[in-house]
Design a protein around this motif. Structure first.
Motif, PDB file in Angstrom:
ATOM      1  N   THR A  85       3.547  10.667   5.284  1.00  0.00           N
ATOM      2  CA  THR A  85       3.041   9.811   3.855  1.00  0.00           C
ATOM      3  C   THR A  85       3.663  10.693   2.970  1.00  0.00           C
ATOM      4  O   THR A  85       3.509  11.479   2.412  1.00  0.00           O
ATOM      5  CB  THR A  85       1.192   9.882   3.932  1.00  0.00           C
ATOM      6  OG1 THR A  85       0.000   9.116   4.718  1.00  0.00           O
ATOM      7  CG2 THR A  85       0.658   9.704   2.422  1.00  0.00           C
ATOM      8  N   SER A 103       4.189   5.074   1.198  1.00  0.00           N
ATOM      9  CA  SER A 103       4.686   5.562   2.576  1.00  0.00           C
ATOM     10  C   SER A 103       4.642   6.542   2.940  1.00  0.00           C
ATOM     11  O   SER A 103       4.191   7.000   3.332  1.00  0.00           O
ATOM     12  CB  SER A 103       6.567   5.492   1.870  1.00  0.00           C
ATOM     13  OG  SER A 103       7.186   6.614   1.278  1.00  0.00           O
ATOM     14  N   LEU A 107      -0.332   3.405  10.578  1.00  0.00           N
ATOM     15  CA  LEU A 107      -1.379   2.023  11.106  1.00  0.00           C
ATOM     16  C   LEU A 107      -2.844   1.780  11.755  1.00  0.00           C
ATOM     17  O   LEU A 107      -1.934   2.862  13.159  1.00  0.00           O
ATOM     18  CB  LEU A 107       0.480   0.994  11.368  1.00  0.00           C
ATOM     19  CG  LEU A 107       1.136   1.026  10.629  1.00  0.00           C
ATOM     20  CD1 LEU A 107       2.465   0.902  10.973  1.00  0.00           C
ATOM     21  CD2 LEU A 107       0.426   0.510   9.331  1.00  0.00           C
ATOM     22  N   PRO A 108      -3.291   1.991  11.119  1.00  0.00           N
ATOM     23  CA  PRO A 108      -3.869   1.039  10.199  1.00  0.00           C
ATOM     24  C   PRO A 108      -4.289   2.222   9.417  1.00  0.00           C
ATOM     25  O   PRO A 108      -4.676   3.129  10.225  1.00  0.00           O
ATOM     26  CB  PRO A 108      -4.523  -0.330  10.088  1.00  0.00           C
ATOM     27  CG  PRO A 108      -5.392   0.418  11.301  1.00  0.00           C
ATOM     28  CD  PRO A 108      -4.214   1.200  12.374  1.00  0.00           C
ATOM     29  N   VAL A 120      -4.459  -0.354   4.170  1.00  0.00           N
ATOM     30  CA  VAL A 120      -3.478  -0.546   4.408  1.00  0.00           C
ATOM     31  C   VAL A 120      -2.920  -1.077   6.092  1.00  0.00           C
ATOM     32  O   VAL A 120      -3.273  -0.414   6.932  1.00  0.00           O
ATOM     33  CB  VAL A 120      -2.470   0.758   4.148  1.00  0.00           C
ATOM     34  CG1 VAL A 120      -1.195   0.274   4.389  1.00  0.00           C
ATOM     35  CG2 VAL A 120      -2.758   0.964   2.995  1.00  0.00           C
ATOM     36  N   GLU A 121      -1.938  -1.981   5.724  1.00  0.00           N
ATOM     37  CA  GLU A 121      -1.795  -2.484   7.307  1.00  0.00           C
ATOM     38  C   GLU A 121      -0.172  -2.291   7.547  1.00  0.00           C
ATOM     39  O   GLU A 121       0.159  -2.584   8.528  1.00  0.00           O
ATOM     40  CB  GLU A 121      -2.111  -3.684   7.294  1.00  0.00           C
ATOM     41  CG  GLU A 121      -3.680  -3.728   7.755  1.00  0.00           C
ATOM     42  CD  GLU A 121      -4.227  -3.412   8.948  1.00  0.00           C
ATOM     43  OE1 GLU A 121      -3.993  -3.828  10.213  1.00  0.00           O
ATOM     44  OE2 GLU A 121      -5.340  -3.334   8.412  1.00  0.00           O
ATOM     45  N   ASP A 122       0.812  -2.221   7.069  1.00  0.00           N
ATOM     46  CA  ASP A 122       2.074  -1.860   6.638  1.00  0.00           C
ATOM     47  C   ASP A 122       2.865  -0.795   6.670  1.00  0.00           C
ATOM     48  O   ASP A 122       3.288  -0.338   6.436  1.00  0.00           O
ATOM     49  CB  ASP A 122       3.063  -3.187   6.183  1.00  0.00           C
ATOM     50  CG  ASP A 122       2.604  -2.996   4.376  1.00  0.00           C
ATOM     51  OD1 ASP A 122       1.664  -1.781   4.204  1.00  0.00           O
ATOM     52  OD2 ASP A 122       2.911  -3.832   3.549  1.00  0.00           O
ATOM     53  N   GLY A 123       1.704   0.350   6.322  1.00  0.00           N
ATOM     54  CA  GLY A 123       2.718   1.870   5.634  1.00  0.00           C
ATOM     55  C   GLY A 123       3.465   1.591   4.235  1.00  0.00           C
ATOM     56  O   GLY A 123       3.154   3.004   4.790  1.00  0.00           O
ATOM     57  N   GLU A 124       2.965   0.801   3.753  1.00  0.00           N
ATOM     58  CA  GLU A 124       3.079   1.471   2.355  1.00  0.00           C
ATOM     59  C   GLU A 124       2.113   1.262   1.163  1.00  0.00           C
ATOM     60  O   GLU A 124       1.721  -0.449   1.788  1.00  0.00           O
ATOM     61  CB  GLU A 124       4.319   0.646   1.957  1.00  0.00           C
ATOM     62  CG  GLU A 124       4.790   1.378   0.419  1.00  0.00           C
ATOM     63  CD  GLU A 124       6.618   0.560   0.358  1.00  0.00           C
ATOM     64  OE1 GLU A 124       7.572   1.335   0.788  1.00  0.00           O
ATOM     65  OE2 GLU A 124       6.482  -0.514  -0.072  1.00  0.00           O
TER      66      GLU A 124
END
Length: 163
Positions: A85, A103, A107-108, A120-124
Motif C-alpha cells: 500500500t 494505491s 484485494l479485497p 476496497v475491491e479494486d486496489g485503490e
C-alpha cells in the motif's frame, strides 16, 4: 533411563514424540489460516485438542506476525506478508476537492480513515474531506500485515506548505 515414546496422530502429523516433553503449537481457523492462539503442552493434551475438533499445527508463531498457510499439505506456519500500500501524500486541503490516493491495496481489503470504513475491491481508494484535522489511516486484509499512516487535512484557507 528409558523414556516412554508413544506414536501420536496429530491430524496431518504422524510421528513419535516423547510424552514427557512439551511442544509449541498454534490453534488456527481452518477456513482462513488465522492463528487463534498459541500454546505449549504435552502431546496428549494437544491430541485432546485435535480430538475436540481444533485445527492445530506444531511450531512457533503468533497471531500478529504469522498465519497458517492452509493451501499447503500439511498446513505450515508462515510470516504474514507486508502490504504494498502507498499513499500519494501526507497533507491535503480540506475543501472536499483535494484528494489523496491510496494505491497498491490488497484485494479485497478494508480501509478505515478516521471513523469511516471503506471496502476496497479494486486496489485503490481516493479520499477527500471538508473537515480539517489529522486522520489516521488503517488498511487490513488478512493474511497481510496491517498498514497504517497519518495524514493532515488543512483548512481550505491555508496552504499545505504552511507550517
Amino acid at each position: 533411563m528409558d523414556k516412554n515414546v508413544e506414536p501420536h496422530d496429530y491430524g496431518n502429523f504422524n510421528f513419535q514424540v516423547e510424552e514427557c516433553g512439551k511442544m509449541l503449537f498454534q490453534s488456527y481457523d481452518p477456513k482462513t489460516g488465522r492463528i487463534l492462539y498459541s500454546g505449549e503442552n504435552t502431546p496428549s493434551i494437544i491430541n485432546l485438542l485435535i480430538e475436540r475438533g481444533e485445527s492445530i499445527v506444531l511450531g512457533e508463531g503468533n497471531d500478529s506476525a504469522h498465519y497458517v498457510d492452509i493451501k499447503r499439505s500439511p498446513p505450515v506456519i508462515c510470516p504474514r506478508p507486508h502490504q504494498e500500500t502507498r499513499c500519494d501524500r501526507t497533507e491535503l486541503v480540506a475543501d472536499g476537492k483535494d484528494t489523496l490516493v491510496l494505491s497498491g491495496l490488497p484485494l479485497p481489503c478494508t480501509v478505515q480513515i478516521g471513523e469511516h470504513r471503506y471496502g476496497v475491491e479494486d486496489g485503490e481508494l481516493e479520499w477527500s474531506t471538508l473537515m480539517p484535522g489529522t486522520y489516521y489511516i488503517h488498511a487490513e486484509a488478512f493474511p497481510y500485515l496491517d498498514w497504517d499512516a497519518e495524514v493532515s487535512a488543512i483548512a481550505s484557507g491555508a496552504s499545505p506548505d504552511e507550517g
